[in-house]
Design a protein around this motif. Structure first.
Motif, mmCIF file in Angstrom:
data_model
loop_
_atom_site.group_PDB
_atom_site.id
_atom_site.type_symbol
_atom_site.label_atom_id
_atom_site.label_comp_id
_atom_site.label_asym_id
_atom_site.label_seq_id
_atom_site.Cartn_x
_atom_site.Cartn_y
_atom_site.Cartn_z
ATOM 1 N N LEU A 1 31.260 42.991 41.181
ATOM 2 C CA LEU A 1 30.383 42.487 40.094
ATOM 3 C C LEU A 1 29.141 41.828 41.261
ATOM 4 O O LEU A 1 27.894 41.839 40.675
ATOM 5 N N SER B 1 33.653 53.584 33.606
ATOM 6 C CA SER B 1 34.821 53.023 34.382
ATOM 7 C C SER B 1 34.967 54.299 35.189
ATOM 8 O O SER B 1 35.911 54.103 36.192
ATOM 9 N N SER C 1 42.482 43.001 34.022
ATOM 10 C CA SER C 1 41.244 43.004 35.151
ATOM 11 C C SER C 1 40.445 44.133 35.007
ATOM 12 O O SER C 1 40.929 45.177 34.876
ATOM 13 N N PRO C 2 39.060 43.977 34.808
ATOM 14 C CA PRO C 2 38.222 45.141 34.832
ATOM 15 C C PRO C 2 38.309 45.952 35.953
ATOM 16 O O PRO C 2 38.000 47.295 35.825
ATOM 17 N N LYS D 1 34.003 48.180 37.991
ATOM 18 C CA LYS D 1 33.374 47.114 37.634
ATOM 19 C C LYS D 1 34.037 45.735 37.771
ATOM 20 O O LYS D 1 35.336 45.840 37.473
ATOM 21 N N GLY D 2 33.523 44.664 37.563
ATOM 22 C CA GLY D 2 34.078 43.298 37.605
ATOM 23 C C GLY D 2 34.600 42.838 39.081
ATOM 24 O O GLY D 2 34.693 43.564 39.853
#
Length: 541
Positions: free
Chosen positions: A420, A410, A143-144, A415-416
């Motif tokens: 997002l 990061s 997972s980001p 992020k993600g």
């Protein structure tokens, strides 16, 4: 003859050079703080010694709450995906500590294997034994979100008869270990279960000293209507007031952190605003990671110093031959007098001392004759480190954060996942509302309607060559009854070409911004591009 002594003195006077903040923290800990801790058995009384991996670890988010308050669902909500080992249900489903971390492939690492991995920060957990390690695992998932943070899911805290059952390991001790190293501690409460069990009370009390890290979340708030929510919120604050003994009111984030439709959507705007505030707080963790580690290490160094003073006084008071046990019992009973002496002689703040009752409990199992006498050189070295090396590391943080953010985004923001959708687009905080309204519309200029509405007002001000002066515009603007500080900001945003006058477009923009403020919307710091009059956009570039 004494050239080695001169060289040692010269070496101590030379300023330390650090290539990075994390390297500097490792050096000062291993060279200055750790020797003091080992001399006075610090780890027997407080937390285990730090490893190098502790200084290189990603920011950690610790979730704590009674069973079925939505801790595991909260993680799924952040990641927007399942992870290995996930179990969700109304009963106590999470029966173990679970470190959810980034991995190229999904997988699970058992606790015994995890604590021997030198690259991960969990080696010190070995001291809690097999009973705990069998209830500890690492869940790896691609997972980001996990590229920037690590999330720790904890077993649901028990209530009723279940809390009388022995877990087989020091649950509070493990929780304290994670809390000390966590960047953020999130206490979750269910809107339908506000009672604080005895075990939950002990957990919250164990988190004292980490107050700046704690965030409280009232989860599943959409399951009650508006009136009930007010009562639930009041009941939660009352319950917390009996456990968290601080004069300040704790900030509580109200919302429902799952991906299902709201049961009652009357408070939708409130839930959205609270969720955005919480996500923004979590977003700041990677940016502030180095500062948090430095802050925690300073806190640890101050505690180690106080601990050394207390232990050395206890050693000094012990008799050489007879009456050792009686004297030990007397010293433990009058430990508050030892605290008072250390406070008076060494000018230590009362807030720097460890909890009295807990210190007494640990001292009962210690052999006072094995304690070390005071070593002034170690204390002097620690004081020098706090006043010089830490200051130097503090000065390095802003530039290092900028450099790392440039190389690796990061390290600057998460992020993600759920982040997002809340960072950009129409569903970000204030998206499509207030000053952001019209940013994604197809119309050329959203203020055009306000221009048509105020054309007669502008013409009534008798513009000269199509413009009105500041004094003339002021007469109309003050009719809004807004303070001069606000109107001054409106003027600066509206006078796009900075000529000290407003043309019809700029006047319409001023009226538009005034109306935004009257509607309860904050003014933007800088004028958004979509609000700049089309004829003036060359000035905004």
């Amino acid at each position: 003859m004494f050239s080695w002594l001169a060289e040692d003195t010269k070496r101590r006077k030379q300023p330390a050079v650090f290539n990075s903040v994390s390297e500097g923290l490792k050096k000062v800990y291993n060279s200055t703080i750790r020797p003091l801790e080992e001399s006075y058995k610090f780890s027997d009384f407080h937390s285990p010694a730090h490893d190098d991996a502790d200084f290189e670890a990603k920011p950690m988010v610790l979730l704590v709450g009674q069973y079925s308050t939505g801790k595991t669902t909260f993680i799924k909500y952040l990641l927007e995906r399942d992870f290995p080992g996930i179990r969700v249900g109304p009963e106590p489903t999470t029966d173990r500590f679970m470190a959810v971390m980034h991995g190229d492939k999904d997988g699970v690492i058992p606790g015994n294997a995890l604590v021997v991995d030198p690259k991960r920060q969990f080696r010190a957990l070995d001291k809690f034994g097999n009973a705990f390690l069998n209830r500890f695992q690492c869940s790896l998932t691609d997972s980001p979100v996990l590229e920037s943070i690590t999330i720790i899911d904890t077993p649901g805290i028990l209530s009723g008869e279940k809390q009388r059952t022995d877990r087989g390991y020091d649950f509070i001790g493990v929780l304290e270990w994670f809390a000390e190293r966590a960047d953020r501690i999130i206490l979750l409460f269910d809107a339908h279960k506000l009672d604080i069990s005895d075990e939950f009370r002990r957990c919250i009390e164990a988190l004292r000293g980490q107050d700046d890290k704690i965030r409280i979340v009232l989860n599943k708030s959409d399951m009650v209507d508006h009136q009930q929510l007010m009562r639930v919120y009041g009941a939660l604050m009352w319950s917390l007031g009996k456990v968290i003994n601080t004069p300040e009111v704790s900030r509580v984030y109200i919302g429902s952190f799952w991906d299902k439709p709201f049961h009652y959507d009357t408070n939708r705007k409130l839930f959205e605003a609270e969720a955005h505030d919480l996500f923004f707080d979590i977003q700041s963790l990677p940016r502030n990671a180095a500062l948090r580690k430095l802050n925690d290490l300073i806190k640890r160094a101050r505690l180690a110093k106080v601990h050394a003073f207390v232990i050395s006084v206890l050693r000094r008071e012990m008799p050489s031959v007879f009456g050792k046990e009686a004297k030990k019992a007397e010293l433990i009973k009058n430990l508050h007098l030892t605290y008072a002496e250390v406070e008076r002689v060494h000018h230590i703040s009362p807030g720097d001392f460890p909890p009295l009752e807990r210190m007494k409990k640990v001292l009962r199992d210690q052999d006072f004759t094995r304690f070390s006498a005071l070593k002034p050189k170690l204390i002097e070295k620690l004081d020098h480190m706090l006043s010089h090396e830490m200051t130097k590391l503090m000065a390095m943080i802003p530039q290092e954060e900028y450099d790392l953010g440039t190389k690796d985004s990061s390290r600057q923001e998460i992020k993600g996942g759920v982040f997002l959708g809340v960072v950009d687009g129409p569903f970000k905080k204030g998206g499509g509302e207030g000053a952001d309204f019209g940013s994604s519309e197809l119309v050329d200029w959203v203020v055009e309607e306000m221009k048509d509405k105020n054309r007669h007002v502008f013409e009534s001000l008798n513009p000269i060559e199509g413009k009105v002066s500041g004094a003339t515009a002021k007469k109309e603007m003050v009719k809004s009854k807004l303070p001069n500080t606000v109107l001054g900001r409106v003027w600066k945003l509206s006078d796009v070409d900075r000529d000290g006058q407003l043309d019809e477009d700029e006047f319409a923009l001023a009226m538009y911004l005034i109306q935004l403020k009257l509607d309860g919307t904050d003014l933007p710091i800088n004028l958004p591009t979509h609000l700049v009059p089309p004829a003036k956009r060359s000035f905004a570039t």
